[in-house]
Write an enzyme that holds these catalytic residues in place. Sequence first.
Site, short mmCIF file in Angstrom:
data_model
loop_
_atom_site.label_atom_id
_atom_site.label_comp_id
_atom_site.label_asym_id
_atom_site.label_seq_id
_atom_site.Cartn_x
_atom_site.Cartn_y
_atom_site.Cartn_z
N SER A 100 0.86 -1.19 0.00
CA SER A 100 0.00 0.00 0.00
C SER A 100 0.90 1.24 0.00
CB SER A 100 -0.87 0.01 1.25
OG SER A 100 -1.55 1.24 1.35
N LYS B 249 -1.41 -1.05 -4.22
CA LYS B 249 -2.56 -0.24 -3.75
C LYS B 249 -2.08 1.20 -3.64
CE LYS B 249 -4.85 0.32 0.74
NZ LYS B 249 -5.43 -0.40 1.89
N LYS C 53 -3.32 5.33 -2.94
CA LYS C 53 -4.39 6.15 -2.39
C LYS C 53 -4.83 7.15 -3.45
CE LYS C 53 -3.30 6.02 2.44
NZ LYS C 53 -4.56 5.30 2.67
N ASP D 296 -7.37 3.12 -3.01
CA ASP D 296 -8.02 3.30 -1.71
C ASP D 296 -8.35 4.78 -1.57
OD1 ASP D 296 -7.22 2.49 1.79
OD2 ASP D 296 -9.00 3.34 0.82
N GLU E 180 -11.37 0.96 -3.01
CA GLU E 180 -11.63 0.73 -1.58
C GLU E 180 -12.25 1.98 -0.95
OE1 GLU E 180 -8.01 -0.47 0.40
OE2 GLU E 180 -8.92 -0.36 2.38
N ASP F 189 -13.97 -1.00 3.68
CA ASP F 189 -13.01 -1.09 4.80
C ASP F 189 -13.69 -0.44 6.01
OD1 ASP F 189 -9.62 0.36 5.19
OD2 ASP F 189 -10.99 -0.47 6.65
N LYS G 89 -9.96 -5.99 8.65
CA LYS G 89 -8.90 -5.57 9.57
C LYS G 89 -9.32 -6.03 10.97
CE LYS G 89 -7.43 -1.45 7.05
NZ LYS G 89 -7.33 0.03 7.06
N GLY H 242 -4.09 -3.54 6.29
CA GLY H 242 -3.00 -3.22 7.21
C GLY H 242 -3.28 -1.91 7.94
#
Length: 369
Positions: free
Chosen positions: A136, A162, A164, A189, A214, A239, A263, A291
């Site tokens: 990520s 991944k 952002k 994400d 996400e 998430d 998570k 994570g």
Amino acid sequence: MKVKQVILRHIKMRLKFVFTTSFGSFLDKEFLLLEAKDENGLSGWGESVAFHSPWYNEETIKTNWHILEDFLIPSVLNREIEHPDEISQIFSNIRKNNMAKSTIEGAVWDLYAKQKGVSLANALGGTKKEIEVGISIGIQKNVDELLHLIEKYVKDGYKRIKVKIKPGWDVEVMREIRKHFPNVPLMADANSAYRLDDVDRLKALDEFDLMMIEQPLASDDIVDHAKLQKQILTPVCLDESIHSYEDARKAIELGSLKIINIKIGRVGGLTEAKRIHDLCEKHNIPVWCGGMLESGIGRAHNIALTTLSNFVLPGDTAASSRYWEKDVITPEVTVHHGVITVPDKPGIGYEPNLEVIQQLTINEKSFSS
Ligand SMILES: O=C(O)CCC(=O)C1=CC=C[C@@H](O)[C@@H]1C(=O)O
Ligand SMILES: [Mg+2]
């Protein structure tokens, strides 16, 4: 089994990279580590993934310390526990505070597995001997820096990338990434950076064959996500919106998602994480393990959970060396060509390094009955 003593430690570790959030950026990550000892001095370990500030959810290091000290630890100490699944029932009269609950529940799971002489993966019913992992990458200063990092991690063999996104750092960035990496498994994400009105912008991401997007919308929403999923091709992964089995059940029924990022801290512990995993498996909803920039203790719990059969997508459990100059466990978590070999020693399978933990501890308290 009985927990006769709990040692709660507040530690601070310097990250290898600046982590940017809506609250700003930080280089030091603070954790709570919880050690639960039985009558023979055997220790189980858990980690709180709450951040110093309430940007991800409403919990923080301080709220977790308070809930653990004043409610959760007293309700577990010296209580006869047959199986760690009982912990969520013991905590049922305490609202929310999932990350605090998960901290002590994880330590009890580790202690239980060690008492049984089996790995935590085995105690959870996991069978995988190796797990595939991704990486990520946070928001970078510019696209060149992002492309450089992607190239490094693709070379390291991580199984998915991944990145952002947020309005203004999304469509153009994804186009640049795809220009350089046309086939890399890629996901975004959004951490709730968008609104349903942004649907055209989110539809534009369909061009880039993303594995998922996400948490595009509000962190407590499953209704607008259902409306959004009907309008975009990219699978929606939730998430922050999924705090429990019940949230997952309702989101699946509404069609709010096609994938769940589980998570352990966000859902209140390993028992609830396993329940969500099983529900998703029944409904053909793939899951992966998210994570929270964990230390090696939390990372070890994530690895054990990821051995369950429906964790079919690479998660965020990268190598210790991605985050820390020196982790709090030996051996550290290592990744080879995007794969982690699951330890088969009793419990979490990694030894807490008490010397390093002591050096990093900024506050600790022991509780015994
Ligand atoms: O632990 C890792 O490497 C992944 C961290 C990560 O991507 C996240 C942690 C916490 C909040 C977000 O920024 C993001 C996530 O939502 O998954
Ligand atoms: Mg996320």
